[in-house]
Design a protein around this motif. Structure first.
Motif, PDB file in Angstrom:
ATOM      1  N   ASN A  13      26.222   1.492 -73.048  1.00 11.80           N
ATOM      2  CA  ASN A  13      26.631   0.984 -71.960  1.00 11.80           C
ATOM      3  C   ASN A  13      28.146   1.097 -72.021  1.00 11.80           C
ATOM      4  OD1 ASN A  13      27.337  -0.740 -69.478  1.00 11.80           O
ATOM      5  ND2 ASN A  13      25.392  -1.376 -69.562  1.00 11.80           N
ATOM      6  N   PRO A  14      29.037   1.805 -71.052  1.00 14.28           N
ATOM      7  CA  PRO A  14      30.421   1.391 -71.016  1.00 14.28           C
ATOM      8  C   PRO A  14      31.006   0.045 -71.105  1.00 14.28           C
ATOM      9  CG  PRO A  14      29.617   2.577 -68.902  1.00 14.28           C
ATOM     10  CD  PRO A  14      28.411   2.529 -69.970  1.00 14.28           C
ATOM     11  N   ILE A  15      30.314  -0.890 -70.612  1.00 14.12           N
ATOM     12  CA  ILE A  15      30.794  -2.273 -70.578  1.00 14.12           C
ATOM     13  C   ILE A  15      31.152  -2.766 -72.006  1.00 14.12           C
ATOM     14  CG2 ILE A  15      29.696  -3.183 -68.487  1.00 14.12           C
ATOM     15  CD1 ILE A  15      27.841  -4.795 -70.219  1.00 14.12           C
ATOM     16  N   HIS A  16      30.536  -1.872 -72.897  1.00 16.50           N
ATOM     17  CA  HIS A  16      31.063  -2.193 -74.455  1.00 16.50           C
ATOM     18  C   HIS A  16      31.983  -1.238 -75.021  1.00 16.50           C
ATOM     19  CE1 HIS A  16      27.185  -4.969 -74.092  1.00 16.50           C
ATOM     20  NE2 HIS A  16      26.548  -3.756 -73.882  1.00 16.50           N
ATOM     21  N   TRP A  17      32.540  -0.637 -74.125  1.00 17.66           N
ATOM     22  CA  TRP A  17      33.817   0.318 -74.836  1.00 17.66           C
ATOM     23  C   TRP A  17      34.857   0.586 -73.653  1.00 17.66           C
ATOM     24  CZ3 TRP A  17      34.179   4.884 -72.419  1.00 17.66           C
ATOM     25  CH2 TRP A  17      33.045   5.437 -71.681  1.00 17.66           C
ATOM     26  N   SER A  18      34.602   0.418 -72.510  1.00 17.68           N
ATOM     27  CA  SER A  18      35.682   0.752 -71.326  1.00 17.68           C
ATOM     28  C   SER A  18      36.140  -0.475 -70.694  1.00 17.68           C
ATOM     29  CB  SER A  18      35.004   1.852 -70.544  1.00 17.68           C
ATOM     30  OG  SER A  18      35.820   2.177 -69.330  1.00 17.68           O
ATOM     31  N   ASP A  19      37.607  -0.826 -70.784  1.00 16.58           N
ATOM     32  CA  ASP A  19      38.030  -1.896 -70.055  1.00 16.58           C
ATOM     33  C   ASP A  19      37.913  -1.130 -68.383  1.00 16.58           C
ATOM     34  OD1 ASP A  19      39.060  -4.103 -71.706  1.00 16.58           O
ATOM     35  OD2 ASP A  19      40.330  -2.598 -72.615  1.00 16.58           O
ATOM     36  N   ARG A  20      38.385  -0.351 -68.318  1.00 14.01           N
ATOM     37  CA  ARG A  20      38.075   0.140 -66.732  1.00 14.01           C
ATOM     38  C   ARG A  20      36.800  -0.093 -66.209  1.00 14.01           C
ATOM     39  NH1 ARG A  20      36.715   5.056 -65.108  1.00 14.01           N
ATOM     40  NH2 ARG A  20      37.177   5.857 -67.155  1.00 14.01           N
ATOM     41  N   PHE A  21      35.941   0.408 -66.753  1.00 17.21           N
ATOM     42  CA  PHE A  21      34.589   0.382 -66.511  1.00 17.21           C
ATOM     43  C   PHE A  21      34.254  -1.452 -66.262  1.00 17.21           C
ATOM     44  CE2 PHE A  21      29.936   0.261 -66.254  1.00 17.21           C
ATOM     45  CZ  PHE A  21      29.563   1.076 -65.461  1.00 17.21           C
ATOM     46  N   ALA A  22      34.372  -1.899 -67.360  1.00 23.12           N
ATOM     47  CA  ALA A  22      34.034  -3.377 -67.471  1.00 23.12           C
ATOM     48  C   ALA A  22      34.590  -4.252 -66.292  1.00 23.12           C
ATOM     49  CB  ALA A  22      34.409  -4.034 -68.868  1.00 23.12           C
ATOM     50  N   THR A  23      35.839  -3.958 -66.115  1.00 24.54           N
ATOM     51  CA  THR A  23      36.485  -4.776 -64.983  1.00 24.54           C
ATOM     52  C   THR A  23      35.997  -4.313 -63.696  1.00 24.54           C
ATOM     53  OG1 THR A  23      38.489  -3.364 -64.987  1.00 24.54           O
ATOM     54  CG2 THR A  23      38.502  -5.266 -66.412  1.00 24.54           C
ATOM     55  N   LYS A  24      35.655  -3.121 -63.485  1.00 24.58           N
ATOM     56  CA  LYS A  24      35.066  -2.660 -62.282  1.00 24.58           C
ATOM     57  C   LYS A  24      33.772  -3.204 -61.834  1.00 24.58           C
ATOM     58  CE  LYS A  24      33.818   2.068 -60.123  1.00 24.58           C
ATOM     59  NZ  LYS A  24      33.428   3.367 -60.383  1.00 24.58           N
ATOM     60  N   VAL A  25      33.100  -3.541 -62.855  1.00 25.26           N
ATOM     61  CA  VAL A  25      31.874  -4.169 -62.412  1.00 25.26           C
ATOM     62  C   VAL A  25      31.908  -5.793 -62.292  1.00 25.26           C
ATOM     63  CG1 VAL A  25      30.353  -2.290 -63.277  1.00 25.26           C
ATOM     64  CG2 VAL A  25      30.849  -3.982 -64.797  1.00 25.26           C
ATOM     65  N   GLY A  26      33.053  -6.277 -62.517  1.00 28.38           N
ATOM     66  CA  GLY A  26      33.439  -7.754 -62.377  1.00 28.38           C
ATOM     67  C   GLY A  26      33.462  -8.553 -63.934  1.00 28.38           C
ATOM     68  N   LEU A  27      33.416  -7.921 -64.854  1.00 28.52           N
ATOM     69  CA  LEU A  27      33.533  -8.377 -66.397  1.00 28.52           C
ATOM     70  C   LEU A  27      35.222  -8.829 -66.474  1.00 28.52           C
ATOM     71  CD1 LEU A  27      31.109  -6.584 -68.143  1.00 28.52           C
ATOM     72  CD2 LEU A  27      30.694  -8.998 -67.416  1.00 28.52           C
ATOM     73  N   PRO A  28      35.418  -9.685 -67.260  1.00 21.98           N
ATOM     74  CA  PRO A  28      37.001  -9.819 -67.520  1.00 21.98           C
ATOM     75  C   PRO A  28      37.481  -8.818 -68.661  1.00 21.98           C
ATOM     76  CG  PRO A  28      35.399 -11.565 -68.792  1.00 21.98           C
ATOM     77  CD  PRO A  28      34.560 -10.733 -67.722  1.00 21.98           C
ATOM     78  N   GLY A  29      36.730  -7.905 -69.209  1.00 23.39           N
ATOM     79  CA  GLY A  29      37.022  -6.908 -69.929  1.00 23.39           C
ATOM     80  C   GLY A  29      35.783  -6.710 -70.797  1.00 23.39           C
ATOM     81  N   VAL A  30      36.103  -5.783 -71.696  1.00 27.08           N
ATOM     82  CA  VAL A  30      34.811  -5.208 -72.682  1.00 27.08           C
ATOM     83  C   VAL A  30      34.366  -6.350 -73.284  1.00 27.08           C
ATOM     84  CG1 VAL A  30      34.457  -3.859 -74.942  1.00 27.08           C
ATOM     85  CG2 VAL A  30      35.991  -2.839 -73.043  1.00 27.08           C
ATOM     86  N   ILE A  31      32.801  -6.455 -73.398  1.00 27.34           N
ATOM     87  CA  ILE A  31      32.115  -7.522 -73.904  1.00 27.34           C
ATOM     88  C   ILE A  31      31.259  -6.863 -75.247  1.00 27.34           C
ATOM     89  CG2 ILE A  31      32.118  -8.807 -71.785  1.00 27.34           C
ATOM     90  CD1 ILE A  31      28.975  -7.738 -71.617  1.00 27.34           C
ATOM     91  N   ALA A  32      31.013  -7.880 -75.848  1.00 26.88           N
ATOM     92  CA  ALA A  32      30.082  -7.615 -77.111  1.00 26.88           C
ATOM     93  C   ALA A  32      28.678  -7.408 -76.474  1.00 26.88           C
ATOM     94  CB  ALA A  32      30.321  -8.460 -78.346  1.00 26.88           C
ATOM     95  N   HIS A  33      27.904  -6.547 -77.154  1.00 21.11           N
ATOM     96  CA  HIS A  33      26.447  -6.438 -77.106  1.00 21.11           C
ATOM     97  C   HIS A  33      25.953  -7.950 -77.206  1.00 21.11           C
ATOM     98  CE1 HIS A  33      27.856  -2.509 -78.314  1.00 21.11           C
ATOM     99  NE2 HIS A  33      26.689  -1.887 -77.644  1.00 21.11           N
ATOM    100  N   GLY A  34      25.057  -8.215 -76.248  1.00 26.39           N
ATOM    101  CA  GLY A  34      24.237  -9.599 -76.310  1.00 26.39           C
ATOM    102  C   GLY A  34      23.527  -9.661 -77.633  1.00 26.39           C
ATOM    103  N   MET A  35      22.740  -8.526 -78.162  1.00 26.01           N
ATOM    104  CA  MET A  35      22.075  -8.573 -79.356  1.00 26.01           C
ATOM    105  C   MET A  35      22.804  -8.599 -80.535  1.00 26.01           C
ATOM    106  SD  MET A  35      19.244  -9.125 -77.944  1.00 26.01           S
ATOM    107  CE  MET A  35      18.209  -8.949 -79.331  1.00 26.01           C
ATOM    108  N   PHE A  36      24.044  -8.004 -80.345  1.00 24.30           N
ATOM    109  CA  PHE A  36      25.002  -8.031 -81.583  1.00 24.30           C
ATOM    110  C   PHE A  36      25.497  -9.819 -81.791  1.00 24.30           C
ATOM    111  CE2 PHE A  36      29.535  -7.391 -83.073  1.00 24.30           C
ATOM    112  CZ  PHE A  36      28.930  -6.993 -84.495  1.00 24.30           C
ATOM    113  N   THR A  37      25.924 -10.194 -80.764  1.00 28.90           N
ATOM    114  CA  THR A  37      26.302 -11.657 -80.842  1.00 28.90           C
ATOM    115  C   THR A  37      24.919 -12.430 -81.466  1.00 28.90           C
ATOM    116  OG1 THR A  37      27.640 -11.576 -79.132  1.00 28.90           O
ATOM    117  CG2 THR A  37      26.928 -13.756 -79.530  1.00 28.90           C
TER     118      THR A  37
END
Length: 131
Positions: free
Chosen positions: A26-50
């Protein structure tokens, strides 16, 4: 009784490796552009990784991965991973809530940049823990 704090560093390279192992690209885990486009503050770690890093701390406290009998968490907020060599860190804390010779119940807390990232986190491990 509080157990010693465990700290784990997370970098973008870790996210790439986890994506390859899990198949979650999922690009929310590697693309700042995509992550911010969907309302996240930036790239996020996979929840299951955390969750896996917190599970690693539990296994270390317990002395072996197979000593972990139960483990559950709820995700509270994402772990934002900046595009730097340092990445970010999560701190994992545990408090012994109940202990017998057969098992120990831990209340867990994980935070990143001072913000709680998990709630209702709990583990049950085999045996008693030596402080």
């Amino acid at each position: 009784m509080d157990l010693p704090v465990k700290t784990y560093r997370i970098t973008r390279a870790d996210l790439v490796r986890y994506a390859g192992a899990s198949g979650d690209f999922n690009p929310i885990h590697w693309s700042d552009r995509f992550a911010t486009k969907v309302g996240l503050p930036g790239v996020i770690a996979h929840g299951m990784f955390t969750m896996a890093l917190v599970g690693r701390a539990v296994a270390e406290w317990a002395g072996a991965p197979d000593a972990v009998l139960e483990y559950s968490v709820r995700f509270t907020r994402p772990v934002v991973v900046p595009d730097t060599d340092e990445g970010t860190e999560i701190e994992v804390r545990a408090t012994v809530r109940e202990a017998t010779d057969d098992r120990t119940v831990l209340s867990l807390a994980a935070s990143c940049q001072g913000e709680k990232v998990l709630s209702q986190a709990r583990a049950v491990v085999r045996g008693a823990l030596a402080g």
